[in-house]
Design a protein around this motif. Structure first.
Motif, PDB file in Angstrom:
ATOM      1  N   GLY A 134       1.150  -1.065   0.441  1.00 47.69           N
ATOM      2  CA  GLY A 134       0.223  -0.487   0.200  1.00 47.69           C
ATOM      3  C   GLY A 134       0.721   0.903   0.001  1.00 47.69           C
ATOM      4  O   GLY A 134       0.228   2.567  -0.212  1.00 47.69           O
ATOM      5  N   ILE A 135       2.397   1.037  -0.311  1.00 46.69           N
ATOM      6  CA  ILE A 135       2.601   2.421  -0.678  1.00 46.69           C
ATOM      7  C   ILE A 135       2.799   3.622  -2.036  1.00 46.69           C
ATOM      8  O   ILE A 135       2.620   2.289  -2.830  1.00 46.69           O
ATOM      9  N   MET A 136       2.605   4.510  -1.833  1.00 41.91           N
ATOM     10  CA  MET A 136       2.501   5.131  -2.613  1.00 41.91           C
ATOM     11  C   MET A 136       3.568   5.389  -3.056  1.00 41.91           C
ATOM     12  O   MET A 136       4.756   6.560  -2.331  1.00 41.91           O
ATOM     13  N   LEU A 137       3.808   6.086  -4.727  1.00 43.47           N
ATOM     14  CA  LEU A 137       5.076   7.060  -4.689  1.00 43.47           C
ATOM     15  C   LEU A 137       4.540   8.134  -5.357  1.00 43.47           C
ATOM     16  O   LEU A 137       3.946   8.669  -6.137  1.00 43.47           O
ATOM     17  N   ALA A 138       5.184   9.459  -5.009  1.00 44.30           N
ATOM     18  CA  ALA A 138       5.390  10.714  -4.524  1.00 44.30           C
ATOM     19  C   ALA A 138       6.332  11.258  -6.188  1.00 44.30           C
ATOM     20  O   ALA A 138       7.330  11.771  -5.503  1.00 44.30           O
ATOM     21  N   PRO A 139       6.461  11.027  -7.106  1.00 39.06           N
ATOM     22  CA  PRO A 139       7.351  11.836  -7.559  1.00 39.06           C
ATOM     23  C   PRO A 139       7.331  13.426  -8.441  1.00 39.06           C
ATOM     24  O   PRO A 139       7.812  14.060  -9.633  1.00 39.06           O
ATOM     25  N   GLU A 140       6.252  14.157  -7.651  1.00 38.85           N
ATOM     26  CA  GLU A 140       6.000  15.433  -8.430  1.00 38.85           C
ATOM     27  C   GLU A 140       7.396  16.398  -8.069  1.00 38.85           C
ATOM     28  O   GLU A 140       7.348  17.466  -8.475  1.00 38.85           O
ATOM     29  N   ASP A 258       4.707  18.462 -21.266  1.00 41.07           N
ATOM     30  CA  ASP A 258       3.784  18.965 -22.216  1.00 41.07           C
ATOM     31  C   ASP A 258       3.145  18.296 -23.608  1.00 41.07           C
ATOM     32  O   ASP A 258       2.231  17.915 -23.954  1.00 41.07           O
ATOM     33  N   PHE A 259       4.175  18.767 -24.342  1.00 39.13           N
ATOM     34  CA  PHE A 259       4.260  18.101 -25.800  1.00 39.13           C
ATOM     35  C   PHE A 259       3.689  17.210 -25.929  1.00 39.13           C
ATOM     36  O   PHE A 259       2.770  16.494 -27.372  1.00 39.13           O
ATOM     37  N   VAL A 260       4.333  16.048 -24.811  1.00 39.05           N
ATOM     38  CA  VAL A 260       3.742  14.617 -25.553  1.00 39.05           C
ATOM     39  C   VAL A 260       1.838  14.467 -25.013  1.00 39.05           C
ATOM     40  O   VAL A 260       1.844  13.069 -25.274  1.00 39.05           O
ATOM     41  N   SER A 261       1.143  14.766 -24.434  1.00 37.15           N
ATOM     42  CA  SER A 261       0.121  15.345 -24.009  1.00 37.15           C
ATOM     43  C   SER A 261      -1.273  14.925 -25.232  1.00 37.15           C
ATOM     44  O   SER A 261      -1.796  14.564 -25.553  1.00 37.15           O
ATOM     45  N   ARG A 262       0.201  15.265 -26.645  1.00 35.39           N
ATOM     46  CA  ARG A 262      -0.399  14.961 -27.389  1.00 35.39           C
ATOM     47  C   ARG A 262      -1.421  13.940 -28.239  1.00 35.39           C
ATOM     48  O   ARG A 262      -1.648  13.676 -29.196  1.00 35.39           O
ATOM     49  N   TYR A 263      -0.092  13.553 -27.483  1.00 37.97           N
ATOM     50  CA  TYR A 263      -0.295  11.182 -27.843  1.00 37.97           C
ATOM     51  C   TYR A 263      -1.186  10.666 -27.135  1.00 37.97           C
ATOM     52  O   TYR A 263      -1.235  10.211 -26.313  1.00 37.97           O
ATOM     53  N   GLY A 264      -2.547  10.742 -27.870  1.00 44.28           N
ATOM     54  CA  GLY A 264      -3.794  10.406 -26.470  1.00 44.28           C
ATOM     55  C   GLY A 264      -4.446   9.405 -27.597  1.00 44.28           C
ATOM     56  O   GLY A 264      -3.885   8.903 -28.590  1.00 44.28           O
ATOM     57  N   ALA A 265      -5.774   8.597 -26.988  1.00 45.34           N
ATOM     58  CA  ALA A 265      -6.296   7.735 -27.396  1.00 45.34           C
ATOM     59  C   ALA A 265      -5.644   6.806 -28.101  1.00 45.34           C
ATOM     60  O   ALA A 265      -6.156   6.574 -29.508  1.00 45.34           O
ATOM     61  N   GLY A 266      -4.484   6.353 -27.820  1.00 42.48           N
ATOM     62  CA  GLY A 266      -4.038   4.898 -28.512  1.00 42.48           C
ATOM     63  C   GLY A 266      -2.779   4.899 -29.778  1.00 42.48           C
ATOM     64  O   GLY A 266      -2.230   4.113 -30.357  1.00 42.48           O
ATOM     65  N   ASN A 277      13.009   8.840 -17.961  1.00 42.49           N
ATOM     66  CA  ASN A 277      12.212   8.414 -17.029  1.00 42.49           C
ATOM     67  C   ASN A 277      11.237   8.654 -16.869  1.00 42.49           C
ATOM     68  O   ASN A 277      10.027   8.569 -17.836  1.00 42.49           O
ATOM     69  N   TYR A 278      11.355   8.227 -15.728  1.00 43.78           N
ATOM     70  CA  TYR A 278       9.802   7.954 -14.558  1.00 43.78           C
ATOM     71  C   TYR A 278       8.654   9.249 -15.025  1.00 43.78           C
ATOM     72  O   TYR A 278       7.231   8.506 -15.107  1.00 43.78           O
ATOM     73  N   ALA A 279       8.784   9.945 -14.870  1.00 38.99           N
ATOM     74  CA  ALA A 279       8.139  11.379 -15.125  1.00 38.99           C
ATOM     75  C   ALA A 279       7.577  11.462 -16.530  1.00 38.99           C
ATOM     76  O   ALA A 279       5.675  11.809 -16.802  1.00 38.99           O
ATOM     77  N   LEU A 280       8.190  11.597 -17.251  1.00 34.12           N
ATOM     78  CA  LEU A 280       7.822  11.584 -18.874  1.00 34.12           C
ATOM     79  C   LEU A 280       7.077  10.491 -18.905  1.00 34.12           C
ATOM     80  O   LEU A 280       5.833  10.558 -19.726  1.00 34.12           O
ATOM     81  N   TYR A 281       7.251   9.425 -18.972  1.00 35.27           N
ATOM     82  CA  TYR A 281       6.496   7.845 -19.274  1.00 35.27           C
ATOM     83  C   TYR A 281       5.205   8.186 -18.752  1.00 35.27           C
ATOM     84  O   TYR A 281       4.399   8.187 -19.289  1.00 35.27           O
ATOM     85  N   ALA A 282       4.973   9.052 -17.150  1.00 32.88           N
ATOM     86  CA  ALA A 282       3.908   9.257 -16.849  1.00 32.88           C
ATOM     87  C   ALA A 282       3.109  10.409 -17.796  1.00 32.88           C
ATOM     88  O   ALA A 282       1.679  10.100 -17.849  1.00 32.88           O
ATOM     89  N   CYS A 283       3.362  10.841 -18.148  1.00 33.43           N
ATOM     90  CA  CYS A 283       2.682  12.212 -18.776  1.00 33.43           C
ATOM     91  C   CYS A 283       2.112  11.302 -19.890  1.00 33.43           C
ATOM     92  O   CYS A 283       0.595  11.253 -20.678  1.00 33.43           O
ATOM     93  N   LEU A 284       3.249  10.635 -20.671  1.00 31.98           N
ATOM     94  CA  LEU A 284       2.191   9.988 -21.635  1.00 31.98           C
ATOM     95  C   LEU A 284       1.227   8.680 -21.447  1.00 31.98           C
ATOM     96  O   LEU A 284       0.336   8.701 -21.889  1.00 31.98           O
ATOM     97  N   GLU A 285       1.733   7.879 -20.156  1.00 37.17           N
ATOM     98  CA  GLU A 285       0.373   7.233 -19.536  1.00 37.17           C
ATOM     99  C   GLU A 285      -0.874   8.409 -19.498  1.00 37.17           C
ATOM    100  O   GLU A 285      -2.223   7.811 -19.357  1.00 37.17           O
ATOM    101  N   ARG A 286      -0.816   9.358 -18.750  1.00 41.68           N
ATOM    102  CA  ARG A 286      -1.883   9.800 -18.104  1.00 41.68           C
ATOM    103  C   ARG A 286      -2.518  10.413 -19.895  1.00 41.68           C
ATOM    104  O   ARG A 286      -3.737  10.228 -20.044  1.00 41.68           O
ATOM    105  N   ALA A 287      -2.007  10.974 -20.771  1.00 40.31           N
ATOM    106  CA  ALA A 287      -2.556  10.832 -22.436  1.00 40.31           C
ATOM    107  C   ALA A 287      -3.416   9.639 -22.920  1.00 40.31           C
ATOM    108  O   ALA A 287      -3.966   9.888 -24.175  1.00 40.31           O
ATOM    109  N   GLY A 288      -2.383   8.654 -23.130  1.00 42.97           N
ATOM    110  CA  GLY A 288      -3.339   7.386 -23.216  1.00 42.97           C
ATOM    111  C   GLY A 288      -2.745   6.903 -24.163  1.00 42.97           C
ATOM    112  O   GLY A 288      -3.237   6.097 -25.071  1.00 42.97           O
TER     113      GLY A 288
END
Length: 596
Positions: A134-140, A258-266, A277-288
């Motif tokens: 139940g340990i959470m990561l806070a990479p911010e 911010d730029f990579v958020s354009r890569y959404g919807a699969g 890096n983990y932060a950039l990966y998370a941005c892409l994951e959030r974008a879908g």
């Protein structure tokens, strides 16, 4: 209070405010580089440990630093007087970082980190394993940055274009090769963050990381267009013209998140979890985005040097060898006659390298260790640790240069005077080991891990070993440590198949704590050999052409085969270098390459 303890106390105050039970501080910059600029040295700032690899974990009531075998002695010295516990990775009874976190962090707590400084692969592994408790990561948040009042700014050094006469291939052709690899994976975009991959792909070089001629940048490649995220003030007009011709748009350095958020919807995006890096990966994951996880195509492409690069590398190694021969002669003729210290001779070697045409500086911080300091694998002399050289024992010097014609990395251990029987025996073991691997002939498909046993056998026969890989790949006017090729039996699954054009070091060693260290290192280029009914064979050509110190060699400890190999190598050294030396230097070299 010890300065490091003050910093740890300030960090813990921030941790409590943020609600973090622990804080994870790796060595890396936002590009996961091996060597990092001054701005990124958060782990060194917080621990006082200055080695090039190590990870610090700070908890409310304790802190621990993990280092590998290269840094056990240095770690002990630099953590002395602090409350930080040294964790010797890989040693019996030493937990992995993950096991330690699982054990020490309370259930349901939070582990903080700057997500830009760890790989997506590490972040995802932590997420999965610590999530079981139940340990959470806070990479911010970059908490170290919040307490580091006089943090050095990001580098502002200008980038430049590497001429195709050195690169051997136009950047446009390299981009075509990468786009072909993207198409094979069905990817609409490729996110690239490793600095050496970006420098190689765009035929750009920079000066943002000490010893590594790279530019701080991210890149995104699409089928028609490319984007380079960098500080535009560091891109002179010739660089901007070069990039425009490649249909590459320059955007702000931090804009990539911010730029990579354009890569959404699969949208299929190609990336390497180990290099993004983990932060950039998370941005892409959030974008879908639909992430295609594979090695960067550039890693393999740049590892296999083209013919232009290989010809240039041979020239670079001759220049480097001339500097090394002059250094060796200087040592031999002056030891015991003039004052010398580890730092003074290291500086002298640097001046000899810089005098060579086309030299752009060093390829890493010179390791120059006399006597017991030679046993510290990645020793770096400081004014506090610097010792005078005496006409006895060993001096280990691991050094290299950056040239327009390529990157060099060489280690030689010099006898400064009389040696003990044990020192002679250990030198013979290292020499036999290095010669054994260099003489390998092997069929296509063999991996570096398969050949490591050739180097280790002279050690294992005596129930000895060394705690580092036998060799690593070397970049072309890039990072002195470059994958994917290496000689390391410990991780066969990650060991690359050796191919013609790959350059790998061959550097076994003996390290007797408190007494002496011996390492010998040559760079080898893999070459295509004979093809017959058993298949296509490969062999190694030595790029490094510098004498092995015959004053340290006891011929009776070598076999006839060992002596023949050493004599053949020395004949090649003399034949290649003599035309580049003055008459008195030739005479000196003739003696130090004589047949034994």
């Amino acid at each position: 209070m010890h300065l490091i303890e003050q910093r740890l106390a300030a960090l813990r105050t921030k941790m409590r405010e943020a609600g973090y039970a622990g804080y994870y501080i790796p060595t890396d910059d936002f590009h996961l580089s091996e060597y990092v600029g001054a701005h990124f040295k958060a782990r060194a700032y917080m621990s006082g440990f200055t080695g090039s690899a190590g990870t610090l974990v700070v908890l409310e009531n304790e802190a621990a630093l993990w280092v590998d075998g290269r840094y056990f002695l240095q770690g002990e010295q630099q953590l002395s007087g602090t409350s930080i516990l040294l964790q010797k990775s890989g040693e019996e009874g030493v937990p992995t970082i993950l096991d330690y976190l699982k054990d020490k962090l309370p259930e349901g707590s939070v582990l903080g980190m700057d997500g830009r400084t760890l790989s997506a692969a590490t972040g995802l592994e932590f997420q999965q394993e610590l999530g079981k408790k139940g340990i959470m990561l806070a990479p911010e948040r970059d908490l170290v940055g919040e307490i580091w009042a006089d943090r050095p700014p990001l580098s502002d050094r200008p980038a430049w274009v590497l001429d195709v006469k050195y690169a051997g291939q136009e950047a446009g052709e390299k981009l075509m090769r990468v786009r072909k690899a993207m198409a094979e994976q069905g990817a609409a975009a490729h996110v690239l963050t490793s600095l050496d991959d970006i420098a190689w792909l765009f035929n750009l070089r920079g000066d943002d990381v000490a010893y590594n001629p790279v530019l701080l940048a991210y890149a995104v490649i699409e089928p028609e267009q490319a984007y380079l995220f960098a500080d535009e003030a560091k891109l002179p007009e010739p660089v901007r013209v070069h990039l425009a011709a490649l249909n590459t748009k320059v955007l702000p350095y931090d804009g990539v998140y911010d730029f990579v958020s354009r890569y959404g919807a699969g949208t299929k995006v190609l990336l390497s979890e180990a290099r993004v890096n983990y932060a950039l990966y998370a941005c892409l994951e959030r974008a879908g985005a639909a992430l295609v996880k594979a090695e960067n195509p550039t890693v393999h492409m740049k590892a296999v040097k083209n013919e232009t690069e290989l010809e240039n590398l041979r020239r670079a190694h001759i220049k480097d060898a001339v500097a090394m021969v002059r250094f060796m002669r200087y040592l031999k003729e002056n030891i015991g006659k003039i004052p010398m210290t580890e730092i003074s001779v290291s500086d002298h070697l640097e001046s000899l390298r810089r005098a060579q045409e086309g030299n752009l500086g060093l390829s890493f911080d010179t390791i120059c260790g006399y006597g017991p300091h030679g046993a510290i694998v990645h020793y770096s002399a400081t004014p506090e640790s610097d010792v005078p050289l005496e006409p006895q024992g060993f001096l280990l010097v691991d050094s290299g240069g950056q040239y327009y014609e390529g990157t060099t990395d060489i280690t030689r251990t010099f006898a400064l005077g009389p040696l003990t029987e044990e020192e002679k025996q250990h030198f013979a073991t290292v020499l036999r080991s290095m010669l054994n691997l260099a003489a390998a002939r092997f069929p296509q498909g063999v991996r570096g891990a398969n050949l490591d046993v050739l180097a280790r056998m002279p050690f294992w026969e005596q129930e000895m070993d060394y705690k580092h890989g036998t060799g690593h790949g070397v970049g072309y006017l890039l990072n002195v440590h470059e994958g994917p090729n290496s000689f390391r039996w410990q991780n066969p699954a990650n060991s690359a198949v050796l191919e013609a054009g790959m350059v790998t070091t061959d550097e076994p060693g003996v390290y007797i704590a408190g007494e002496h260290g011996i390492r010998l290192e040559n760079e080898l280029v893999c070459r295509m050999g004979e093809k017959n009914e058993y298949g296509q064979f490969l062999y190694f050509e030595p790029l490094t052409l510098v004498p092995i110190d015959l004053d340290a060699v006891e011929p009776s400890l070598l076999s006839e085969t060992d002596r023949a190999r050493l004599n053949a190598y020395h004949a090649l050294v003399y034949e290649t270098l003599a035309p580049h030396l003055a008459e008195d230097e030739q005479a000196w070299l003739r003696d130090y390459t004589r047949a034994i």
